[in-house]
Motif scaffolding. Structure first.
Motif, PDB file in Angstrom:
ATOM      1  N   THR A 146       0.884  -1.354  -0.195  1.00 58.53           N
ATOM      2  CA  THR A 146      -0.075   0.098  -0.032  1.00 58.53           C
ATOM      3  C   THR A 146       0.727   1.112  -0.170  1.00 58.53           C
ATOM      4  O   THR A 146       2.058   1.127   0.339  1.00 58.53           O
ATOM      5  N   TYR A 148      -2.736  -6.762   6.171  1.00 60.60           N
ATOM      6  CA  TYR A 148      -2.477  -6.628   4.926  1.00 60.60           C
ATOM      7  C   TYR A 148      -2.972  -7.672   4.052  1.00 60.60           C
ATOM      8  O   TYR A 148      -2.701  -7.540   2.888  1.00 60.60           O
ATOM      9  N   ARG A 178      -4.939  -6.188   1.531  1.00 60.47           N
ATOM     10  CA  ARG A 178      -4.110  -5.286   0.470  1.00 60.47           C
ATOM     11  C   ARG A 178      -3.500  -6.049  -0.468  1.00 60.47           C
ATOM     12  O   ARG A 178      -3.323  -6.011  -1.726  1.00 60.47           O
ATOM     13  N   ASP A 203      -7.818   2.424   4.272  1.00 61.48           N
ATOM     14  CA  ASP A 203      -8.032   1.427   3.238  1.00 61.48           C
ATOM     15  C   ASP A 203      -8.484   2.000   1.822  1.00 61.48           C
ATOM     16  O   ASP A 203      -7.857   1.521   0.720  1.00 61.48           O
ATOM     17  N   LYS A 233      -6.272   1.495  -1.541  1.00 51.72           N
ATOM     18  CA  LYS A 233      -6.459   0.414  -2.586  1.00 51.72           C
ATOM     19  C   LYS A 233      -6.476   1.567  -3.767  1.00 51.72           C
ATOM     20  O   LYS A 233      -6.027   1.009  -4.845  1.00 51.72           O
TER      21      LYS A 233
END
Length: 181
Positions: free
Chosen positions: A18, A58, A61, A162, A166
């Motif tokens: 991320t 994670y 992710r 988040d 993303k």
């Protein structure tokens, strides 16, 4: 400094889990002579027996990373084929906790006592916080020869939000794919 290591695959190292405010930066890319994504029709991700339980924050992710890679490969004409892929995709992440510092300044950090003869004031680095920085690679391996044909390496700050993560994963994947010739 506390270092946490998280390896996602057996071959190589690192694609960002991320990113923070920006989608990071591409540090390096390498490719084998004659490599072209047009030479491949199918791909799949390396299968590992790695337990994501060590870093559950994670897990989602990692799925976003796979989705971003799949979208970019699909846009270039490759289809995911788990049964017999021509190319294998390796992703990995190295996360390092870093300390953010600032320099002292006479205006904001004046000396409190100057009465001693031998007293002197120096600029110092003062810790003000910590953050996680992720270094990542994306590797393409030709399944027939079992040789890496392309690798991209990037680095970025990791965010805990988040939605931002993303979005930044998607942007970072696009940025990395623009370096493929």
């Amino acid at each position: 400094m506390n270092i946490k290591t998280y390896t996602y695959t057996v071959l190589a190292a690192i694609l960002t889990v991320t990113f923070s405010c920006t989608a990071g930066k591409v540090i390096d890319t390498n490719q084998a002579a004659g490599f072209s994504l047009e030479n491949y029709k199918s791909f799949d991700f390396y299968k590992t027996d790695l337990e994501i339980d060590e870093m559950p924050e994670y897990a989602q992710r990692v799925e976003w990373i796979k989705e971003a890679i799949k979208a970019n490969l699909s846009a270039r004409g490759l289809q995911q084929d788990s049964a017999n892929p021509e190319m294998l995709v390796n992703i990995g992440v190295f996360i390092e906790e870093k300390v953010q510092t600032r320099e002292t300044d006479l205006r904001s950090d004046p000396p409190m006592y100057i009465g001693q003869r031998n007293y002197h004031w120096e600029v110092q680095e003062i810790p003000v916080g910590t953050y996680n920085e992720g270094t990542f690679t994306l590797d393409f391996v030709d399944k027939a020869s079992n040789e890496m044909v392309w690798q991209g390496v990037g680095k970025s700050i990791i965010t805990k939000k988040d939605e931002a993560a993303k979005k930044n994963i998607k942007e970072a994947a696009q940025k990395l794919f623009t370096t493929i010739e």
